[in-house]
Write a protein that holds these residues in place. Structure first.
Motif, mmCIF file in Angstrom:
data_model
loop_
_atom_site.group_PDB
_atom_site.id
_atom_site.type_symbol
_atom_site.label_atom_id
_atom_site.label_comp_id
_atom_site.label_asym_id
_atom_site.label_seq_id
_atom_site.Cartn_x
_atom_site.Cartn_y
_atom_site.Cartn_z
ATOM 1 N N LEU A 10 0.683 -1.366 -0.021
ATOM 2 C CA LEU A 10 0.107 0.044 0.060
ATOM 3 C C LEU A 10 0.872 1.177 0.049
ATOM 4 C CD1 LEU A 10 -2.735 -0.942 2.548
ATOM 5 C CD2 LEU A 10 -3.099 -0.998 0.136
ATOM 6 N N LYS A 11 0.387 2.120 -0.703
ATOM 7 C CA LYS A 11 1.249 3.446 -0.752
ATOM 8 C C LYS A 11 0.938 4.420 0.485
ATOM 9 C CE LYS A 11 1.272 3.946 -5.764
ATOM 10 N NZ LYS A 11 1.160 4.434 -6.885
ATOM 11 N N GLY A 12 2.000 4.962 0.898
ATOM 12 C CA GLY A 12 1.819 5.843 2.073
ATOM 13 C C GLY A 12 1.829 4.971 3.460
ATOM 14 N N PHE A 13 2.048 3.813 3.411
ATOM 15 C CA PHE A 13 2.417 3.017 4.737
ATOM 16 C C PHE A 13 3.914 2.630 4.850
ATOM 17 C CE2 PHE A 13 -2.210 2.714 4.211
ATOM 18 C CZ PHE A 13 -2.720 2.705 5.576
ATOM 19 N N LYS A 14 4.497 2.563 5.915
ATOM 20 C CA LYS A 14 5.770 1.957 6.174
ATOM 21 C C LYS A 14 5.782 1.285 7.409
ATOM 22 C CE LYS A 14 9.983 4.153 7.642
ATOM 23 N NZ LYS A 14 10.855 5.281 8.076
ATOM 24 N N THR A 15 6.401 0.281 7.323
ATOM 25 C CA THR A 15 6.411 -0.580 8.441
ATOM 26 C C THR A 15 7.774 -0.488 9.558
ATOM 27 O OG1 THR A 15 7.409 -2.282 7.308
ATOM 28 C CG2 THR A 15 5.166 -2.502 7.537
ATOM 29 N N GLU A 16 7.893 -0.414 10.737
ATOM 30 C CA GLU A 16 8.732 -0.243 11.495
ATOM 31 C C GLU A 16 8.969 -1.335 12.533
ATOM 32 O OE1 GLU A 16 10.180 3.258 14.405
ATOM 33 O OE2 GLU A 16 8.623 3.349 13.606
ATOM 34 N N ILE A 17 9.987 -1.846 12.991
ATOM 35 C CA ILE A 17 10.200 -2.878 13.962
ATOM 36 C C ILE A 17 10.561 -1.910 15.148
ATOM 37 C CG2 ILE A 17 11.192 -4.970 14.760
ATOM 38 C CD1 ILE A 17 9.477 -5.356 12.410
ATOM 39 N N ILE A 18 10.101 -2.037 16.127
ATOM 40 C CA ILE A 18 10.255 -1.325 17.759
ATOM 41 C C ILE A 18 11.537 -1.962 18.135
ATOM 42 C CG2 ILE A 18 9.605 -0.832 20.034
ATOM 43 C CD1 ILE A 18 7.852 0.282 17.670
ATOM 44 N N ASP A 19 12.411 -0.731 18.161
ATOM 45 C CA ASP A 19 13.876 -1.390 18.795
ATOM 46 C C ASP A 19 13.750 -1.626 20.243
ATOM 47 O OD1 ASP A 19 16.615 -1.621 19.643
ATOM 48 O OD2 ASP A 19 17.097 0.442 19.079
#
Length: 141
Positions: A10-19
Motif C-alpha cells: 500500500l502506498k503511504g504505509f511504512k512498517t517499523e520494528i520497535i527497537d
C-alpha cells in the motif's frame, strides 16, 4: 491480524520494528518486576531464566536482548499476560478468611466483588476474581 505483505504494497504505509533493546534497560527490568510484584527468583522462574540473569539485567551488567527484550516490552505494555505463564490450583477460602477482613471474605464467598470497589488491595481482588472465574489463583511472591 494484519498481512505484512499487503500492508507493504500500500502506498503511504511504512512498517517499523520497535527497537525494544534500547527500551529494556536495567531500570526498565527492575521497574517491570516491581510492577508485577515479584521477587527476582519468582520473576526468573516465570520467565524460564536463571535468577542470576535477572540480577545481571538489573545491575546493567548484561543487556536484555532478542526475544527476552521483546517479551519484557510486551509484559510491560500488557502486564496481564504474565497471568498466562503461571498458576496455582486449590481452594484458598480458609487462607482468605484468616488473612483478610471479614468484609473481603464475605464478598469473596458470595461472589459479590462489585460492592467491593474501595478495597485497597487490588491484587487480592484480582486473584479472587480469577479464582471465581477460573477456579485458579496466581502466585504473587
Amino acid at each position: 491480524m494484519v498481512s505484512w505483505k499487503k500492508l507493504k504494497s500500500l502506498k503511504g504505509f511504512k512498517t517499523e520494528i520497535i527497537d525494544t533493546e534500547s527500551i529494556t534497560t536495567n531500570v526498565f527490568v527492575k521497574n517491570l518486576r516491581n510492577k508485577l510484584n515479584m521477587s527476582q527468583r519468582v520473576f526468573a522462574r516465570v520467565l524460564g531464566i536463571s535468577e542470576k540473569t535477572v540480577e545481571k539485567w538489573e545491575q546493567g551488567a548484561n543487556p536484555v536482548k532478542g526475544a527476552s527484550s521483546r517479551l519484557l516490552f510486551l509484559l510491560n505494555k500488557h502486564s496481564y499476560l504474565i497471568d498466562d505463564l503461571y498458576k496455582i490450583h486449590g481452594d484458598f477460602s480458609s487462607d482468605l478468611k484468616t488473612n483478610y477482613s471479614d468484609k473481603f471474605y464475605e464478598s469473596y464467598t458470595s461472589n459479590s466483588f462489585e460492592k467491593f470497589n474501595d478495597y485497597d488491595d487490588e491484587k487480592i481482588i484480582k486473584n479472587a476474581n480469577s479464582y471465581r472465574n477460573n477456579n485458579e489463583f496466581e502466585i504473587r511472591a
